[in-house]
Design a protein around this motif. Sequence first.
Motif, mmCIF file in Angstrom:
data_model
loop_
_atom_site.group_PDB
_atom_site.id
_atom_site.type_symbol
_atom_site.label_atom_id
_atom_site.label_comp_id
_atom_site.label_asym_id
_atom_site.label_seq_id
_atom_site.Cartn_x
_atom_site.Cartn_y
_atom_site.Cartn_z
ATOM 1 N N UNK A 72 0.822 -1.204 0.000
ATOM 2 C CA UNK A 72 0.000 0.000 0.000
ATOM 3 C C UNK A 72 0.859 1.259 0.000
ATOM 4 N N UNK A 73 1.997 1.224 0.707
ATOM 5 C CA UNK A 73 2.906 2.372 0.713
ATOM 6 C C UNK A 73 3.521 2.579 -0.664
ATOM 7 N N UNK A 74 3.848 1.480 -1.333
ATOM 8 C CA UNK A 74 4.440 1.576 -2.668
ATOM 9 C C UNK A 74 3.442 2.177 -3.647
ATOM 10 N N UNK A 75 2.208 1.686 -3.637
ATOM 11 C CA UNK A 75 1.212 2.179 -4.588
ATOM 12 C C UNK A 75 0.895 3.648 -4.328
ATOM 13 N N UNK A 76 0.877 4.052 -3.054
ATOM 14 C CA UNK A 76 0.639 5.461 -2.743
ATOM 15 C C UNK A 76 1.784 6.328 -3.271
ATOM 16 N N UNK A 77 3.011 5.841 -3.164
ATOM 17 C CA UNK A 77 4.167 6.589 -3.662
ATOM 18 C C UNK A 77 4.134 6.687 -5.174
ATOM 19 N N UNK A 78 3.731 5.615 -5.852
ATOM 20 C CA UNK A 78 3.629 5.650 -7.314
ATOM 21 C C UNK A 78 2.578 6.662 -7.743
ATOM 22 N N UNK A 79 1.441 6.665 -7.058
ATOM 23 C CA UNK A 79 0.378 7.617 -7.389
ATOM 24 C C UNK A 79 0.867 9.056 -7.217
ATOM 25 N N UNK A 80 1.677 9.289 -6.191
ATOM 26 C CA UNK A 80 2.212 10.627 -5.964
ATOM 27 C C UNK A 80 3.156 11.042 -7.083
ATOM 28 N N UNK A 81 3.996 10.111 -7.522
ATOM 29 C CA UNK A 81 4.945 10.444 -8.579
ATOM 30 C C UNK A 81 4.273 10.610 -9.942
ATOM 31 N N UNK A 82 3.137 9.971 -10.125
ATOM 32 C CA UNK A 82 2.405 10.070 -11.393
ATOM 33 C C UNK A 82 1.449 11.250 -11.405
ATOM 34 N N UNK A 83 1.348 11.966 -10.277
ATOM 35 C CA UNK A 83 0.382 13.053 -10.196
ATOM 36 C C UNK A 83 0.628 14.068 -11.310
ATOM 37 N N UNK A 84 -0.438 14.372 -12.063
ATOM 38 C CA UNK A 84 -0.312 15.302 -13.186
ATOM 39 C C UNK A 84 0.105 14.654 -14.481
ATOM 40 N N UNK A 85 0.327 13.336 -14.486
ATOM 41 C CA UNK A 85 0.745 12.625 -15.695
ATOM 42 C C UNK A 85 -0.294 11.564 -16.040
ATOM 43 N N UNK A 86 -0.490 11.346 -17.329
ATOM 44 C CA UNK A 86 -1.331 10.238 -17.759
ATOM 45 C C UNK A 86 -0.516 8.951 -17.697
ATOM 46 N N UNK A 87 -1.211 7.800 -17.674
ATOM 47 C CA UNK A 87 -0.506 6.523 -17.675
ATOM 48 C C UNK A 87 0.381 6.402 -18.908
ATOM 49 N N UNK A 88 -0.123 6.906 -20.025
ATOM 50 C CA UNK A 88 0.650 6.818 -21.272
ATOM 51 C C UNK A 88 1.938 7.630 -21.177
ATOM 52 N N UNK A 89 1.841 8.866 -20.662
ATOM 53 C CA UNK A 89 3.039 9.695 -20.531
ATOM 54 C C UNK A 89 4.030 9.088 -19.542
ATOM 55 N N UNK A 90 3.495 8.526 -18.455
ATOM 56 C CA UNK A 90 4.355 7.904 -17.449
ATOM 57 C C UNK A 90 5.136 6.742 -18.060
ATOM 58 N N UNK A 91 4.448 5.908 -18.828
ATOM 59 C CA UNK A 91 5.123 4.766 -19.436
ATOM 60 C C UNK A 91 6.091 5.205 -20.532
ATOM 61 N N UNK A 92 5.773 6.288 -21.223
ATOM 62 C CA UNK A 92 6.698 6.794 -22.241
ATOM 63 C C UNK A 92 7.999 7.264 -21.601
ATOM 64 N N UNK A 93 7.864 7.943 -20.452
ATOM 65 C CA UNK A 93 9.063 8.414 -19.765
ATOM 66 C C UNK A 93 9.927 7.229 -19.327
ATOM 67 N N UNK A 94 9.292 6.190 -18.805
ATOM 68 C CA UNK A 94 10.052 5.002 -18.415
ATOM 69 C C UNK A 94 10.620 4.306 -19.639
ATOM 70 N N UNK A 95 9.803 4.213 -20.695
ATOM 71 C CA UNK A 95 10.258 3.534 -21.904
ATOM 72 C C UNK A 95 11.456 4.202 -22.541
ATOM 73 N N UNK A 96 11.593 5.528 -22.382
ATOM 74 C CA UNK A 96 12.746 6.229 -22.957
ATOM 75 C C UNK A 96 14.050 5.767 -22.324
ATOM 76 N N UNK A 97 13.951 5.128 -21.152
ATOM 77 C CA UNK A 97 15.130 4.574 -20.481
ATOM 78 C C UNK A 97 15.111 3.048 -20.471
ATOM 79 N N UNK A 98 14.244 2.469 -21.313
ATOM 80 C CA UNK A 98 14.123 1.010 -21.399
ATOM 81 C C UNK A 98 13.790 0.410 -20.039
#
Length: 369
Positions: free
Chosen positions: A104-130
């Motif tokens: 639950x702590x991990x998922x809350x932290x992920x939600x905080x880091x994704x705040x203001x980003x769509x799932x697609x943008x979040x995955x694109x940012x990660x994908x740019x670093x493989x």
Amino acid sequence: MPMMKGPRFWVAAMVIAGVAMSSACRSSSQPSGTPPANVWATVDGRTITRDDVEKLYRSTTQPNAAPLSDDEMLATKLSVLDDLISQDILLAKARTLGVAATDSEIEAAIAEQKRGMSDEDFQKQLGSRSLTVDDFRNGLRREMSVQKVLDREVTAKAVITDDQIAAFYNQNKAQFNLPEAQYRIAQIVVTPARDPQLRNRSGNDAGSVDEATRKFDMLLERLRAGADFAALAMDYSEDPQSVAQGGDIGFVSRSQLNDAPAALRDVVLKTAPGSVSTVAGGGSLTIIKVLAHEPAGQRELGTPAVRDGVRDLLQQRKAQLLRVAYITAVRDEATILNHLAQMVRDANGVPPALATAPAGPAPAAASGK
């Protein structure tokens, strides 16, 4: 008062290395003889693989950054591996102490880091670093677990007494005498020019005058609705020097303000502490928040801001000392075999096969699970 820009995608900050993230190190029995080529270190029998190092390396490297030489790349990877070794030891401590981060702590932290980003943008940012979302999740789990260990074993023990606070104040009393008024300022900067090295948490970067205007209006609207200034700055500001601090650029003296552009100076001087104003200039649109106004004169120890500031400074110093001592001690208790360092030493330099990172998963492989 800097108003430059050059932000990049924010990734989890690893408490040992500074800004870093990694996948989980695999656990196995201590291999006998020569370890497999993909095992770059063993810590009390647990393995840290090449893939673990490469993921952490990719997460902290700008996709469009100038390429490093083979020597520079290997030196960086050796440093990353050393950080992973310390982290692995502290993760074992987290399990022993029963303070490992929960789901639950991990998922809350992920939600905080994704705040203001769509799932697609979040995955694109990660994908740019493989990297995948699971890589990010594993990195957060490790980082948060390690932080819990340090909070319990280090931060909680960095206790400062009233006598220590008084002694520091008396020895440094001149530092608390302000020769001129000072203004503590925070800012959110928006520019019309896109920068490939984005550093705000959302990755949002205006690329034209129209985009900058719309973004600026959106930020003002959210502030009027009660949004937290510091959180918006970390998510959207395009100023590389203040974004990580929530836009806070610290105290600026009256003489420094006099040297600033007239529009900016006048806005700061006319804005009451806690209030927000706007200023345009040099192609940038800036939201200014005056956090505090300190008039000239001697600050006494009885002033809460002075006492709290001294306490915070002394606690930070003690915590840093205890952190270094604690990590050094737990490393001394572990059995560490750094196979990569051994390979580089035996090869009298950089083996070519180690200098280039293997291709990571394609961006499409990112998982939202």
